[in-house]
Write a protein that holds these residues in place. Structure first.
Motif, PDB file in Angstrom:
ATOM      1  N   VAL A 136       0.837  -1.203   0.000  1.00  0.00           N
ATOM      2  CA  VAL A 136       0.000   0.000   0.000  1.00  0.00           C
ATOM      3  C   VAL A 136       0.870   1.251   0.000  1.00  0.00           C
ATOM      4  CG1 VAL A 136      -1.657   1.329   1.352  1.00  0.00           C
ATOM      5  CG2 VAL A 136      -1.980  -1.129   1.067  1.00  0.00           C
ATOM      6  N   GLU A 137       1.935   1.225   0.780  1.00  0.00           N
ATOM      7  CA  GLU A 137       2.853   2.367   0.812  1.00  0.00           C
ATOM      8  C   GLU A 137       3.511   2.575  -0.539  1.00  0.00           C
ATOM      9  OE1 GLU A 137       6.935   3.701   3.160  1.00  0.00           O
ATOM     10  OE2 GLU A 137       5.653   2.131   3.993  1.00  0.00           O
ATOM     11  N   ALA A 138       3.903   1.471  -1.192  1.00  0.00           N
ATOM     12  CA  ALA A 138       4.535   1.587  -2.502  1.00  0.00           C
ATOM     13  C   ALA A 138       3.562   2.112  -3.545  1.00  0.00           C
ATOM     14  CB  ALA A 138       5.089   0.233  -2.932  1.00  0.00           C
ATOM     15  N   LEU A 139       2.302   1.714  -3.444  1.00  0.00           N
ATOM     16  CA  LEU A 139       1.315   2.158  -4.422  1.00  0.00           C
ATOM     17  C   LEU A 139       1.020   3.647  -4.291  1.00  0.00           C
ATOM     18  CD1 LEU A 139      -1.226  -0.823  -4.351  1.00  0.00           C
ATOM     19  CD2 LEU A 139       0.525  -0.332  -6.056  1.00  0.00           C
ATOM     20  N   GLU A 140       1.197   4.185  -3.103  1.00  0.00           N
ATOM     21  CA  GLU A 140       0.986   5.618  -2.922  1.00  0.00           C
ATOM     22  C   GLU A 140       1.995   6.438  -3.713  1.00  0.00           C
ATOM     23  OE1 GLU A 140       1.169   6.115   1.260  1.00  0.00           O
ATOM     24  OE2 GLU A 140      -0.852   5.329   1.647  1.00  0.00           O
ATOM     25  N   ASP A 141       3.157   5.835  -3.999  1.00  0.00           N
ATOM     26  CA  ASP A 141       4.197   6.534  -4.751  1.00  0.00           C
ATOM     27  C   ASP A 141       4.083   6.301  -6.252  1.00  0.00           C
ATOM     28  OD1 ASP A 141       5.250   7.425  -2.352  1.00  0.00           O
ATOM     29  OD2 ASP A 141       6.597   5.697  -2.159  1.00  0.00           O
ATOM     30  N   ALA A 142       3.149   5.450  -6.678  1.00  0.00           N
ATOM     31  CA  ALA A 142       3.007   5.148  -8.104  1.00  0.00           C
ATOM     32  C   ALA A 142       2.397   6.351  -8.819  1.00  0.00           C
ATOM     33  CB  ALA A 142       2.144   3.909  -8.296  1.00  0.00           C
ATOM     34  N   ASP A 143       2.998   6.715  -9.961  1.00  0.00           N
ATOM     35  CA  ASP A 143       2.548   7.901 -10.693  1.00  0.00           C
ATOM     36  C   ASP A 143       1.475   7.589 -11.721  1.00  0.00           C
ATOM     37  OD1 ASP A 143       4.355   9.514  -9.300  1.00  0.00           O
ATOM     38  OD2 ASP A 143       5.982   9.044 -10.707  1.00  0.00           O
ATOM     39  N   THR A 144       1.436   6.362 -12.213  1.00  0.00           N
ATOM     40  CA  THR A 144       0.489   6.008 -13.273  1.00  0.00           C
ATOM     41  C   THR A 144      -0.196   4.688 -12.928  1.00  0.00           C
ATOM     42  OG1 THR A 144       2.119   4.736 -14.536  1.00  0.00           O
ATOM     43  CG2 THR A 144       1.981   7.124 -14.986  1.00  0.00           C
ATOM     44  N   PRO A 145      -1.357   4.420 -13.529  1.00  0.00           N
ATOM     45  CA  PRO A 145      -2.019   3.116 -13.318  1.00  0.00           C
ATOM     46  C   PRO A 145      -1.120   1.950 -13.735  1.00  0.00           C
ATOM     47  CG  PRO A 145      -3.550   4.674 -14.301  1.00  0.00           C
ATOM     48  CD  PRO A 145      -2.209   5.346 -14.327  1.00  0.00           C
ATOM     49  N   GLU A 191       2.177   1.828 -13.605  1.00  0.00           N
ATOM     50  CA  GLU A 191       3.183   1.625 -12.563  1.00  0.00           C
ATOM     51  C   GLU A 191       2.544   0.966 -11.342  1.00  0.00           C
ATOM     52  OE1 GLU A 191       6.369   4.183  -9.827  1.00  0.00           O
ATOM     53  OE2 GLU A 191       5.189   5.182 -11.405  1.00  0.00           O
ATOM     54  N   ARG A 192       1.313   1.337 -11.051  1.00  0.00           N
ATOM     55  CA  ARG A 192       0.595   0.719  -9.931  1.00  0.00           C
ATOM     56  C   ARG A 192       0.431  -0.790 -10.168  1.00  0.00           C
ATOM     57  NH1 ARG A 192      -3.476   2.057  -6.053  1.00  0.00           N
ATOM     58  NH2 ARG A 192      -5.031   0.406  -5.850  1.00  0.00           N
ATOM     59  N   ASP A 193       0.014  -1.164 -11.388  1.00  0.00           N
ATOM     60  CA  ASP A 193      -0.152  -2.583 -11.711  1.00  0.00           C
ATOM     61  C   ASP A 193       1.176  -3.322 -11.650  1.00  0.00           C
ATOM     62  OD1 ASP A 193      -2.850  -2.292 -12.038  1.00  0.00           O
ATOM     63  OD2 ASP A 193      -2.779  -2.095 -14.217  1.00  0.00           O
ATOM     64  N   SER A 198      18.653   0.810 -13.701  1.00  0.00           N
ATOM     65  CA  SER A 198      17.798   1.986 -13.878  1.00  0.00           C
ATOM     66  C   SER A 198      16.333   1.625 -14.073  1.00  0.00           C
ATOM     67  CB  SER A 198      18.285   2.812 -15.077  1.00  0.00           C
ATOM     68  OG  SER A 198      18.277   2.024 -16.257  1.00  0.00           O
ATOM     69  N   LYS A 199      16.061   0.401 -14.558  1.00  0.00           N
ATOM     70  CA  LYS A 199      14.680   0.021 -14.858  1.00  0.00           C
ATOM     71  C   LYS A 199      14.080  -0.943 -13.845  1.00  0.00           C
ATOM     72  CE  LYS A 199      15.135   0.702 -19.850  1.00  0.00           C
ATOM     73  NZ  LYS A 199      14.969   0.087 -21.194  1.00  0.00           N
TER      74      LYS A 199
END
Length: 758
Positions: A185-194, A196-198, A316-317
């Motif tokens: 949940v903490e990591a998903l809060e930092d996701a910028d796009t759907p 990246e969230r997935d 980097s990726k």
């Protein structure tokens, strides 16, 4: 659900609702036999608090969606690896949404098992069901047990309800300090796009494509450098005109244009540095090994010794935490960790992989016809020459002498069957390093790789020698660099999921794996499902276990071998020291058989035909017998898998039929087998029946929906089974000639009786 209902009064709680009467509540005492009946108690609840056992996170989603529960707060009292059991991306996504919506809180225990099972179920009309008893939310609780519960119904906020809620709070405060999904949940809060969230959800589950997952990406970069080193290996040929390069040996090293062994310590640092700058490719040559045999005049297993070649991995990726963790482990071994890359010595990388996976790195390089094992700065290759008949005879004799310890020191009623299945285990071990080549050849949209590239499951009693057998196989295929597997207590879902991300084809052997644990390691079921030709190599899995067979969805993915034998296991057992001495003598012999199997596999590359797997190794070993002029032992599975020739399930059924421990009753279009055995034993008999028999177990009986096929498989007719096959068998046994005919009649079903009594 059988139940008793009553109104009871509590002297301690005098402020109960008036319509119950002073200090009274509605009480139910119930026997619950089905989990569905138990879950009906929760349907339509406004909120549920619980302390219980649970195994499947999917059930939490089901309770909140299909049972129309508004919110759920549960402390999982039994599972040490509950997070690892989230193995589907869709489940993780649902859990995250429910958590973020404030509907779900799953608390994880922080110490010993919390054995209590209590539930506080708040209904929309402000009544509350206070439930306690033996019933929990795990599947095992309902498959094998009937549960007893007490249900007290009162109003929210009464003293009784508050006391019950206080009990639950004490469990939460004393036994839990973490909730499921915290990190995600903490990591998903930092996701910028759907997208990246997935991706972050897939990484957390471990279900992302292996060629883009973080650890796999790091290892793919490394293996490219590893292969570039192996491409420079020098091979020796008989015809100088056919060589790409010829060399002359000189007595004075300083007069040589190039050296093929490491310089001694007297060489100056300046010279070494200058040589490094002037030479485009590393100096690589053949060197002798501590594990070399003296069976041939030439090196039957040449080695390459590479200088400390550098491997570079881009970061980097990939996820920063993964890169940091990987880099921290390598930094102590001389790696340079920068913002976007990690550069490490080859030896450091090999050690890191070996420590992380409990197995060495192994790569099959078909174009170079090499099989490479990384260990420090060495890489072991295949044999340089074909084996002589004498060498093959030695190798095969050593394998046979190991297997025939069953005959010499084991106690079993199925001697030939056990030895045949032991030989089958060797064939699997020799094939396993090449599984990824077969995956590439067999991969297609219409084929399920998990059904073709099976794991190995070796079952047997604690003194059956299955662990020692596995360790010997690992020694043979690693040139004695790996002498044991990993203890099952050190393995969880993360390890099973993570091993797919390490670029190694060396089999991962898990010792003493309990059936229940295996069934929790859900990635086993779809282990090869994400494999693509661009993926990193995945190792085959080998399990040894004292338990019975796992569930069908796992059995379908496994090659199951049975070691129904007992060896002397205690010093006071008769024959213990003789058995130990004989086994030690076999283990101390040099046996480079795998180097010759690997040579033939790499020169022929049979996987390109796309028609076989272990059958290709079976053919090679069969050819070895011919080339050695050695007679195949009776138990050698020359033509088909040993578990088919010596079907353990059929052997057990026939023993019980012949021994009168099972009788048969007619059914419309079917028969029922009635056992004189406990229910759990009958369950194992039912699991060993082929699916085509349409068998179902109930109590101490097994319903068989295809009686003709079953009878043929068992070596009888349906009439003989219904008339009492045990008595018929005793009558037939009166004449030796009749008995021989009875044995011959079973040849079509695998010929195991002729092997048992022949």
């Amino acid at each position: 659900m059988d139940e008793l209902t009553a109104n009871i009064s509590f002297d301690r709680f005098a402020d109960m609702p008036e319509f119950y009467g002073s200090g009274a509540a509605e009480f139910r005492l119930a026997m619950v036999k089905e989990r569905a009946d138990f879950l009906d108690l929760f349907e339509g609840a406004r909120h549920v608090d619980a302390v219980t056992y649970a195994e499947t996170p999917e059930l939490m989603v089901t309770m909140l969606t299909e049972y129309d529960i508004d919110s759920l707060d549960v402390l999982i009292g039994n599972a040490d690896d509950y997070a690892d059991r989230v193995n589907e991306v869709s489940t993780a996504r649902s859990l995250v949404e429910l958590r973020q919506d404030g509907r779900l809180t799953v608390r994880l225990k922080n110490q010993k098992t919390v054995h209590s099972k209590i539930y506080r179920i708040v209904m929309p009309d402000d009544t509350v069901k206070l439930v306690h008893g033996s019933a929990n939310l795990s599947r095992n609780s309902w498959e094998y047990h009937t549960n007893q519960i007490s249900v007290i119904t009162t109003d929210v906020g009464t003293q009784l309800d508050e006391q019950f809620e206080q009990f639950i709070d004490e469990y939460r405060e004393g036994y839990s300090d973490q909730t499921l999904l915290d990190g995600l949940v903490e990591a998903l809060e930092d996701a910028d796009t759907p997208e990246e969230r997935d991706n972050r959800i897939e990484y957390w589950v471990g279900a992302g494509d292996l060629d883009v997952s973080d650890t796999a990406a790091l290892n793919q970069d490394a293996v490219e450098d590893l292969k570039s080193v192996a491409d420079h290996v020098t091979a020796v040929v008989d015809d100088p005109e056919g060589a790409d390069e010829t060399v002359a040996f000189v007595e004075e090293p300083e007069n040589a244009d190039r050296t093929v062994v490491e310089p001694d310590d007297s060489a100056s640092g300046d010279d070494a540095e200058r040589d490094s700058e002037d030479t485009e490719s590393p100096d690589v040559g053949l060197v002798e090994s501590d594990h070399e045999t003296d069976l041939t005049e030439t090196l039957d297993r040449p080695r390459v010794r590479a200088p400390d070649e550098q491997i570079r991995m881009g970061t980097s990726k990939v996820d920063r935490d993964t890169a940091d963790e990987f880099g921290t482990g390598l930094r102590d071994r001389g790696a340079t960790v920068e913002d976007h890359s990690i550069t490490a010595p080859l030896s450091a990388y090999n050690n890191q992989v070996k420590e992380s996976t409990t197995i060495p790195t192994m790569s099959v390089l078909p174009d170079a016809e090499q099989l490479v094992i990384g260990d420090d700065d060495e890489m072991i290759l295949v044999a340089t020459d074909d084996p002589t008949p004498a060498v093959l005879n030695h190798c095969l004799e050593t394998i046979e002498d190991y297997i025939e310890t069953v005959e010499n020191h084991g106690h079993t009623q199925s001697e030939t069957a056990v030895m045949g299945q032991m030989y089958e285990a060797f064939l699997y071990g020799f094939w396993a390093p090449f599984a990824n080549q077969y995956a590439e050849a067999l991969s297609s949209p219409s084929r399920t790789l998990d059904n073709v590239l099976q794991h190995l499951y070796i079952e047997g009693k604690s003194d059956a020698g299955k662990d020692k057998l596995t360790e010997y196989i690992l020694r043979l295929i690693s040139d004695n660099t790996v002498i044991s597997g990993v203890d099952a207590d050190d393995v969880g879902v993360k390890e099973i999921r993570g091993i797919r991300q390490w670029d190694t084809s060396f089999p991962y052997a898990i010792i003493d794996a309990e059936k229940e644990k295996i069934q929790r390691w859900s990635p086993i079921r779809n282990y090869w499902s994400d494999w693509t030709p661009t993926s990193v190599d995945q190792p085959c899995l080998i399990f040894t276990t004292n338990d019975a067979l796992p569930k069908s969805e796992f059995r379908n993915r496994m090659k199951i071998l049975s070691m129904d034998v007992s060896f002397p296991s205690n010093p006071e057992d008769p024959g213990f020291r003789e058995a130990q001495d004989d086994l030690a003598e076999v283990l101390e012999r040099q046996n480079p058989i795998f180097s010759y199997v690997a040579r033939r596999m790499l020169t022929e590359q049979p996987w390109e035909d796309g028609t076989g797997t272990i059958e290709d190794v079976r053919r090679i070993v069969r050819e070895f017998y011919e080339e050695a002029g050695r007679e195949q032992p009776e138990y050698f599975p020359a033509d088909e898998p040993a578990e088919k020739t010596y079907d353990t399930g059929r052997i057990n059924w026939q023993r019980d039929i012949q021994g009168g421990r099972v009788s048969f009753e007619p059914e419309p279009g079917a028969i029922t087998a009635e056992f004189d055995r406990d229910g759990y034993e009958v369950h194992d008999y039912a699991k060993r029946l082929p699916k085509r028999f349409m068998a179902e177990k109930s109590a101490s009986s097994v319903y068989i929906g295809a009686p003709e096929e079953f009878a043929e498989w068992a070596g009888y007719t349906v009439d003989e089974l219904l008339d009492g096959a045990a008595e018929a068998g005793m009558n037939n046994a009166a004449g030796e000639e009749d008995a021989e005919e009875s044995v011959e009649s079973n040849d079509e079903s695998g010929g195991f009786l002729s092997r048992l009594f022949g």
